[in-house]
Each structure stands twice: as structure tokens, then as C-alpha cells.
Design a protein around this motif. Structure first.
Motif, PDB file in Angstrom:
ATOM      1  N   LYS A  53      36.856  36.936  49.788  1.00  0.00           N
ATOM      2  CA  LYS A  53      37.040  37.894  50.677  1.00  0.00           C
ATOM      3  C   LYS A  53      37.829  37.354  51.808  1.00  0.00           C
ATOM      4  N   SER A  54      37.938  36.180  52.000  1.00  0.00           N
ATOM      5  CA  SER A  54      38.972  35.630  53.123  1.00  0.00           C
ATOM      6  C   SER A  54      40.289  35.748  52.570  1.00  0.00           C
ATOM      7  N   GLN A  55      40.690  36.013  51.373  1.00  0.00           N
ATOM      8  CA  GLN A  55      42.034  35.716  50.626  1.00  0.00           C
ATOM      9  C   GLN A  55      42.701  37.396  50.578  1.00  0.00           C
ATOM     10  N   MET A  56      41.713  38.366  50.923  1.00  0.00           N
ATOM     11  CA  MET A  56      42.021  39.912  50.530  1.00  0.00           C
ATOM     12  C   MET A  56      42.770  40.172  52.001  1.00  0.00           C
ATOM     13  N   ALA A  73      37.151  54.871  52.788  1.00  0.00           N
ATOM     14  CA  ALA A  73      37.187  53.832  51.775  1.00  0.00           C
ATOM     15  C   ALA A  73      38.439  52.854  52.320  1.00  0.00           C
ATOM     16  N   VAL A  74      38.368  51.668  51.954  1.00  0.00           N
ATOM     17  CA  VAL A  74      39.456  50.683  52.329  1.00  0.00           C
ATOM     18  C   VAL A  74      39.455  49.889  51.123  1.00  0.00           C
ATOM     19  N   VAL A  75      40.958  49.783  50.585  1.00  0.00           N
ATOM     20  CA  VAL A  75      41.452  48.898  49.498  1.00  0.00           C
ATOM     21  C   VAL A  75      41.745  47.596  49.664  1.00  0.00           C
ATOM     22  N   ARG A  76      41.045  46.633  49.510  1.00  0.00           N
ATOM     23  CA  ARG A  76      41.371  45.220  49.675  1.00  0.00           C
ATOM     24  C   ARG A  76      42.040  44.632  48.413  1.00  0.00           C
ATOM     25  N   THR A  77      43.002  43.739  48.546  1.00  0.00           N
ATOM     26  CA  THR A  77      43.663  43.193  47.454  1.00  0.00           C
ATOM     27  C   THR A  77      44.001  41.573  47.460  1.00  0.00           C
ATOM     28  N   LEU A  78      43.909  40.987  46.267  1.00  0.00           N
ATOM     29  CA  LEU A  78      44.427  39.770  46.171  1.00  0.00           C
ATOM     30  C   LEU A  78      44.887  39.634  44.672  1.00  0.00           C
ATOM     31  N   VAL A  79      45.508  38.624  44.553  1.00  0.00           N
ATOM     32  CA  VAL A  79      46.158  38.329  43.259  1.00  0.00           C
ATOM     33  C   VAL A  79      45.476  37.030  42.687  1.00  0.00           C
ATOM     34  N   GLY A  82      47.470  35.591  38.423  1.00  0.00           N
ATOM     35  CA  GLY A  82      48.728  36.674  37.930  1.00  0.00           C
ATOM     36  C   GLY A  82      48.210  37.981  37.977  1.00  0.00           C
ATOM     37  N   ILE A  83      46.827  38.146  37.992  1.00  0.00           N
ATOM     38  CA  ILE A  83      46.279  39.877  38.020  1.00  0.00           C
ATOM     39  C   ILE A  83      46.052  40.453  39.442  1.00  0.00           C
ATOM     40  N   PRO A  84      46.589  41.448  39.735  1.00  0.00           N
ATOM     41  CA  PRO A  84      46.320  42.169  40.967  1.00  0.00           C
ATOM     42  C   PRO A  84      45.077  42.798  40.807  1.00  0.00           C
ATOM     43  N   CYS A  85      44.074  42.448  41.695  1.00  0.00           N
ATOM     44  CA  CYS A  85      42.766  42.943  41.912  1.00  0.00           C
ATOM     45  C   CYS A  85      42.589  43.740  43.059  1.00  0.00           C
TER      46      CYS A  85
END
Length: 480
Positions: A53-56, A73-79, A82-85
Motif C-alpha cells: 500500500k505504501s508504494q501505490m 472508486a479510486v485506482v491505485r497503481t504500482l509496478v 515489470g507488470i503495472p498493477c
């Protein structure tokens, strides 16, 4: 570059309760190596580890319109590797200390998730060619896509694949409840669409509306078209049989690798596994508090303890099995009756059985490396991953020949000197007992043959490499 979005309720390492999380966490990496732009979307569960969660990074909130109104809704993102999540966040739906709750809560939660996955695409710099949906929690994505979004030029070219990991879980509720949650029109709740035996069925929605359907082994693809394992949806699956295929799951060979596994005491491969497994058996026995005995037949059960896993036909065999020079290592929790069963046997045979409901990867790998065999007498098994891990570690699978177990374990034949394990067809204690007698005879009296079985198993390739080729072919066929 073809763009694929994986939508699921779980993804390792962020959240995992079983094989679904393992598949969604592994397969996209292999497809990315093949040149696909693969991304993953799951719910942003409050119970995920803080390290993730701290990386998103987070998007601005956007509304998701349901049958009774809207929720933000909110979209949170991290890679990750190499995969965008992407993580769909909503504090009302995805709070709590576990990913799943009561079914009536999960129905609404995952209906929201399905709608939010489609809505979020309008806010991302990513337009998927295929949305690959997994299990009932994502079953409404193809439904929403072809009804609410069907005429929108932004969405009309998106194809969907629905993968069925286990037909036992379908996401069913009252039709009026589902109408109220989703806002879907009443004419969608008919026998040829979302209705099933008087209820609304999310998994059936995915089966009916997805462009292609897959399941996790070829044998299971055939089994679920029959009433016994189709769980009420066999008719819909027979109707879609031309669009249904079975692709066996794989495992990540970088994670499950006895030649470099950080958890095990002694590394080995197919050229020196005899000595390696002998040393790891001693280390396992010491860890488990059982007597160190290199000659003992050490078997493991690494599994959720449910009636699906064939534990009811194992119980009548356990007493006579443990009368012999046998040790049994059990790892995994589940139904109280089965946990108590192994606790009773542990009390009766304290020097012969180790049982823990506290699953962890370290102990699982110690068992794969240190045991001679793994026992999987499943009532049904869509694919199974434990036998694939066992083969990788030179641990001989003993399986009931159903679903993916039948597809991945070649039964030992003494005459032709072939096979990677032992198996039986009939779901009964008698069949399991007969098989175990054969297993122990080969182990004790024909050690060279036993070692040859283990070596052949280690040389099999159940990495994601082969399976990902089949998924790539499916995507290419779908996209033309």
C-alpha cells in the motif's frame, strides 16, 4: 503490442488464499516476456500488507453507478516485476481483515468491482484488447461490457476471456437482489442468460457473455460439461463447448527450484537428487520434531482441508498406513472435522505425524524437498498445483485421476518403465488402500525404480512457458 488486462479477486504477492492468486501472480509475467502488454487489476483490500500500500500512487476518485446509486472508486497503481498493477479502492467494500466475507456481502462487493474495472478504463492511459476474467468474482464484467457499454466506441472492440478455476463457487443470489445491486434489466435474468435454478448467477453471466471460456485442465473442461462436476451449469457449458478449452496451470520455476530454494537446507537437481532429498528428509524430520530415519517413507499433504480433497477416503486408510514405517506431514487448515482428525492421529502416533494448520511457504518447501511422496486423493481437482510443485522437487505424487491430476501425473507402469507418479480412478478408500500398498512395495523393494519415477517427474516441464503459449494462441485467435 497486444494489450491484456487480467481481472481477479486475488493476485500473489498482494493477496492470496489459494491457486487463483498464484495463477494471476505468475502467468502475466510469462506473457509479458512473450511481448504482450499485460496488466492486472484486483480490489485494494484494506488487509493487504502495508509494504504494498505504501508504494501505490492514487488517481482522483470517479463515480461507479450501480442499480441503487453511485459509489466512488479510486485506482491505485504500482509496478511489480515489470507488470503495472491496478487496485480498485473503496473503503466501504474492501475494508476488513480478510478479502472475503459472507456471500451476500461479496455479491455486492464484486458486482461493484466488475463495474469499476470497466469505468476505470476511461481514466487510464490503457485500452485493453482483451479483459481476462477469473472466476465468479469477475463474471459480470462480460455482462456489463456487452449490455451497458456495448454501443460505446471506446469499449465495443474489447474482447473477454472467462477462466473457470473451480465450478463449486458461482456467486448466486436472489434475482431481485441482483437487479437492485447492478441495475441490469429484468430480461437478462432468464434461463439462457443470468438465471440458474431460480437464482441470479454471476459465474453463469461470465460463461454466457464472454467471447472465450477456459478452465485449468483439459480433463476438467470435459468433466464440467457433465452434471456431477458442472454444478448446475453443465448445460450452459455444453452450449458454449466450441468456445471452451482447457489449459493446464503452471508454476513459477524461479520460485519453485530445488537447486536454489532459499528455504531448503540442501540444494539439488535431477542429477543429484537422491543425496539432496536424503539430507532434506533429515532436516525436515528435525524441524517437525519427528525421529530422524532415512529409511522411513515420508509422505506429505499440503492442502486446504476440505471435502474436495478426498480426506474422507483417506481416514480409513490412515491407521493401517501409520502402523508401518511411515511418517506423514500435513500442512494446511480448513474444515474443523479434518483438522480434528489429524490432531487425533497426531496424539495417537506422536512419532509418526506432523500436522499444522498454519500454512507457510517455508514449511511447504521443506516438505516438498524432504518427503518421498505427496498424497492427493481428491474428489475433484480442476487443476491442482501441489502435484506440480511435488514433481519439481522429486516428490512422487499419489493422486486420484481426476481433472488436472489426470492431465499432469503419468501413472507408473513397471513393464514399460514409464510414469511420474501413482494414481487410481475409483473414489473409494479401497482404491486408495490398494494404491498405497503398491507405492510402498515399489519404495521399499524397488528403490532404483522409485528413483527413476522421481527423476522423470523432475524432468517434466510444468512451468508457465508451455501454458502461456496456449493462452497466447487463444488471444491471437480471438483478436484475429
Amino acid at each position: 503490442m497486444k494489450k491484456i488486462l487480467y481481472a481477479a479477486a486475488e493476485c500473489d504477492p498482494f493477496i492470496k488464499t489459494g491457486g487463483l492468486g498464484s495463477v494471476v501472480g505468475s502467468l502475466p509475467k510469462e506473457l509479458r516476456r512473450k511481448g504482450y502488454d499485460v496488466r492486472i487489476v484486483i480490489p485494494a483490500y484494506q488487509c493487504m500488507d502495508e509494504q504494498w500500500k505504501s508504494q501505490m500512487t492514487s488517481s482522483l476518485p470517479f463515480p461507479v453507478y450501480m442499480g441503487w446509486g453511485s459509489q466512488p472508486a479510486v485506482v491505485r497503481t504500482l509496478v511489480y516485476e515489470g507488470i503495472p498493477c491496478y487496485f480498485v479502492s473503496n473503503d466501504f467494500y474492501f475494508s476488513g481483515n480478510a478479502p472475503y466475507r459472507e456471500m451476500w456481502q461479496d455479491i455486492e462487493k464484486f458486482s461493484f468491482f466488475c463495474k469499476a474495472v470497466l469505468e476505470m478504463l476511461a481514466y487510464l492511459d490503457f485500452e485493453p484488447d482483451v479483459i481476462h476474467c477469473h472466476d465468479w468474482q469477475t463474471g459480470l464484467i462480460p455482462v456489463f461490457l456487452k449490455t451497458f457499454y456495448g454501443e460505446n466506441p471506446y469499449y465495443r472492440n474489447i474482447k473477454t476471456v472467462m477462466t473457470l478455476h473451480n465450478m463449486r463457487f458461482q456467486g448466486t443470489t436472489d434475482i431481485n437482489v441482483m437487479k437492485g445491486i447492478t441495475g441490469l434489466p429484468y430480461d437478462l435474468f432468464t434461463y439462457d442468460k443470468l438465471e440458474s435454478y431460480g437464482s441470479a448467477n454471476m459465474l453463469k453471466g461470465g460463461i454466457v457473455y464472454a467471447d472465450k471460456i477456459t478452465t485449468v485442465s483439459s480433463t476438467y473442461a470435459q468433466e464440467i460439461q457433465e452434471p456431477a462436476l458442472g454444478k448446475g451449469l453443465d448445460g450452459a457449458l455444453r452450449y458454449r463447448s466450441q468456445d471452451l478449452s482447457g489449459i493446464v496451470n503452471g508454476i513459477d520455476y524461479a520460485v519453485y527450484d530445488p537447486s536454489g530454494d532459499a528455504y531448503i537446507s540442501y540444494h539439488y537437481d535431477s542429477s543429484d537428487f537422491r543425496e539432496g532429498k536424503k539430507k532434506n528428509k533429515a532436516a525436515l524430520q528435525k524441524e517437525a520434531g519427528l525421529p530422524e530415519d532415512g529409511d522411513v517413507f515420508a509422505a506429505c499433504i499440503i492442502s486446504r482441508l476440505t471435502d474436495q480433497k478426498g480426506l474422507d477416503i483417506l481416514e480409513p486408510v490412515l491407521h493401517e498406513l501409520l502402523q508401518q514405517n511411515v511418517q506423514l506431514f500435513v500442512l494446511g487448515g480448513g474444515e474443523k472435522r479434518f483438522e480434528e482428525m489429524f490432531t487425533r492421529y497426531k496424539e495417537r502416533y506422536p512419532d509418526k505425524i506432523y500436522a499444522s494448520s498454519d500454512y507457510n511457504d517455508r514449511m511447504a518447501k521443506l516438505m516438498y524437498a524432504g518427503c518421498d511422496a505427496t498424497i492427493m486423493p481428491s474428489r475433484f481437482e480442476p487443476c491442482g498445483l501441489s502435484q506440480l510443485m511435488a514433481l519439481r522437487y522429486g516428490t512422487v505424487p499419489i493422486v486420484r485421476l481426476t481433472g488436472g491430476l489426470k492431465d499432469t501425473v503419468m501413472v507408473y507402469d513397471a513393464a514399460s518403465q514409464t510414469g511420474t507418479g501413482f494414481g487410481f480412478e475409483e473414489y473409494s478408500s479401497a482404491a486408495l488402500r490398494t494404491t498405497m500398498k503398491h507405492v510402498l512395495d515399489v519404495f521399499r523393494n524397488h528403490p532404483d525404480e522409485w528413483n527413476a519415477i522421481a527423476e522423470r517427474g523432475m524432468k517434466e516441464d510444468y512451468s508457465w512457458s508451455t501454458s502461456s503459449e496456449q493462452y497466447a494462441d487463444l488471444y491471437e485467435t480471438l483478436l484475429g
